[in-house]
Design an enzyme around this catalytic site. Structure first.
Site, PDB file in Angstrom:
ATOM      1  N   ASN A   1      25.886  -1.839 -83.705  1.00 36.19           N
ATOM      2  CA  ASN A   1      26.818  -1.552 -82.621  1.00 36.19           C
ATOM      3  C   ASN A   1      26.762  -0.111 -82.130  1.00 36.19           C
ATOM      4  O   ASN A   1      27.403   0.219 -81.150  1.00 36.19           O
ATOM      5  CB  ASN A   1      28.265  -1.850 -83.061  1.00 36.19           C
TER       6      ASN A   1
ATOM      7  N   HIS B   1      18.998 -11.258 -72.309  1.00 40.53           N
ATOM      8  CA  HIS B   1      18.050 -10.145 -72.390  1.00 40.53           C
ATOM      9  C   HIS B   1      17.254  -9.979 -71.103  1.00 40.53           C
ATOM     10  O   HIS B   1      16.367  -9.138 -71.023  1.00 40.53           O
ATOM     11  CB  HIS B   1      17.133 -10.307 -73.607  1.00 40.53           C
TER      12      HIS B   1
ATOM     13  N   ARG C   1      26.970  -7.782 -73.961  1.00 44.46           N
ATOM     14  CA  ARG C   1      26.534  -7.635 -75.350  1.00 44.46           C
ATOM     15  C   ARG C   1      27.727  -7.329 -76.260  1.00 44.46           C
ATOM     16  O   ARG C   1      27.824  -7.849 -77.376  1.00 44.46           O
ATOM     17  CB  ARG C   1      25.477  -6.526 -75.451  1.00 44.46           C
TER      18      ARG C   1
END
Ligand code: HEM
Ligand SMILES: *[C@@H]1O[C@H](CO)[C@@H](O)[C@H](O)[C@H]1NC(C)=O
Ligand SMILES: *[C@@H]1O[C@H](CO)[C@@H](O)[C@H](O)[C@H]1NC(C)=O
Ligand SMILES: *[C@@H]1O[C@H](CO)[C@@H](O)[C@H](O)[C@H]1NC(C)=O
Ligand SMILES: *[C@@H]1O[C@H](CO)[C@@H](O)[C@H](O)[C@H]1NC(C)=O
Ligand SMILES: *[C@@H]1O[C@H](CO)[C@@H](O)[C@H](O)[C@H]1NC(C)=O
Ligand SMILES: CC(=O)N[C@H]1CO[C@H](CO)[C@@H](O)[C@@H]1O
Length: 331
Positions: free
Chosen positions: A94, A192, A61
């Site tokens: 983030n 995911h 990610r």
């Protein structure tokens, strides 16, 4: 075999033509300047991921977020300076990134082996690949030679990282803005299949979605039984921002097709996951991998990862090779 070699050559030529005169990433960029670099990264991953099982998800990610802001230049790893909180790292999307220390420790080992040679952007790209592959996920080629950026701006992360509330049109626009296409959006969303999300990334879907109020007011595109389970067992209040939920419950540590199966059953966690079946072409792509041979998903995912890892990269004499991944070099 000969046919395969020819195919590789054609692909390389196309990549070169597409990049005009700019220097390109190449496989084994460090084979002379730091021959042990890729092995050091892989060994570190193999030694430490068993004790830190969340690392593969957070690294892939982080690599994605890095590439979507100023290209894959490790700008996401930079700390803000002077006590400010204005770096990409400090942006809301983030705040849930982890694994910075993991990259910093690999960097420290590489700086001892060959000082000032291996970029943080390459370390992130390689460690993301190696850690996902280590847990049984796909392997993809990581051409190297990325240089590190010197700028990291919070607002740019907010402008470029797609939000979990995005609909299909917004998602596709965000990906196309980075030279990725509809298929890349579908395949990369397949990441995911591993990892976790905090309640506040999706609890709007569980409570007061339309504004009518009441706990039954969930996003109609979410399976109502699943929504009830999430409210009961995970996100018990609308403002919970600490509880986590697995995005692919049952196999959140395994890189498999269950994420897509969940999406087809209206059990994708985010609106952005649910959005993938609102578009006929995207839905058809999902059905193709779900019904295809097991290797197909890994193959298409790998192809899209190579494209992700090449977004707006700095090469040649652009940028710098950071000494510490959280800090721009002093000049
Ligand atoms: C398509 C647009 C995307 C959106 C809107 C999106 C959004 C999100 C959000 C909101 C989270 C949860 C963060 C949290 O609450 O802690 C998440 C987690 C994650 N995302 Fe995405 N994402 C997208 C695409 C991607 C891509 C392209 C990748 C990688 C190739 C990726 C890999 C992951 C992984 C592995 C996690 C779990 C992180 C962990 O366990 O620490 N996502 N994503
Ligand atoms: C970067 O910031 C983090 C969190 O604020 C801190 O723990 C870390 O020590 C910083 N790194 C450097 C090299 O200053
Ligand atoms: C997607 O969201 C944008 C921005 O909110 C909106 O303008 C657009 O109409 C939406 N598209 C669809 C298909 O819902
Ligand atoms: C598209 O990318 C540019 C930078 O490359 C950025 O400034 C802009 O906000 C992005 N737009 C969208 C819709 O993601
Ligand atoms: C639900 O949303 C509506 C509209 O945004 C708001 O007026 C109402 O106070 C909310 N109800 C609850 C219980 O949060
Ligand atoms: C989470 O919620 C608490 C209390 O509502 C708040 O103080 C904190 O800033 C929130 N954190 C984030 C990351 O939104
Ligand atoms: C894109 C993304 O991850 N957005 C989430 C970031 O975190 C904030 C809260 O800290 C959420 O509200 C966003 O949905």
């Amino acid at each position: 075999m000969a046919a395969m070699v020819a195919l590789v050559a054609v692909t390389a030529a196309v990549v070169l033509a597409g990049g005009a005169a700019r220097a390109q990433l190449i496989e084994g960029f460090y084979s002379h300047s730091c021959p042990q670099a890729e092995k050091i990264i892989k060994d570190y991953v193999m030694e430490h991921v068993p004790h830190a099982p969340g690392i593969p998800a957070t690294l892939i990610r982080t690599h994605f977020h890095d590439c979507f802001v100023r290209g894959c230049d490790a700008s996401v790893l930079l700390n803000a300076t002077g006590g400010k909180k204005d770096a990409e790292k400090d942006a809301a999307p983030n705040l849930t990134l982890r694994g910075f220390g993991f990259i910093d420790r690999i960097k420290a080992i590489l700086e001892k082996e060959c000082p000032g040679v291996v970029s943080c952007a390459d370390i992130l790209a390689l460690a993301a690949r190696d850690s996902v592959n280590f847990i049984g996920g796909p392997f993809w080629s990581v051409p190297t030679g990325r240089r590190d950026g010197t700028v990291s701006i919070k607002q740019e992360a907010l402008d470029n990282i797609p939000a979990p509330t995005f609909n299909f049109t917004q998602l596709l626009q965000s990906f196309q803005n980075k030279s990725l296409n509809l298929a890349d959006l579908v395949w990369l969303s397949g990441a995911h299949t591993i990892g976790i999300a905090h309640c506040n990334s999706f609890s709007k879907r569980l409570y007061n979605f339309t504004g009518r109020g009441g706990p039954g007011d969930a996003d109609p595109s979410l399976d109502k039984f699943y929504a009830a389970t999430l409210r009961r067992n995970k996100c018990k209040t609308p403002t919970d921002n600490t509880t986590i939920a697995e995005m692919d419950p049952g196999s959140f540590k395994t890189f498999d097709l269950d994420y897509y199966r969940g999406v087809l059953k209206h059990r994708g966690l985010f609106q952005s996951d649910a959005a993938l079946i609102t578009d006929a072409a995207a839905k058809a792509d999902i059905l193709t991998v779900v019904n295809g041979p097991p290797e197909l998903f890994f193959k298409v995912f790998a192809g899209s990862m190579v494209k992700l890892g090449a977004i707006e990269v700095k090469t040649g004499s652009e940028g710098e090779i950071r000494k510490h991944c959280a800090l721009v070099n002093k000049h």
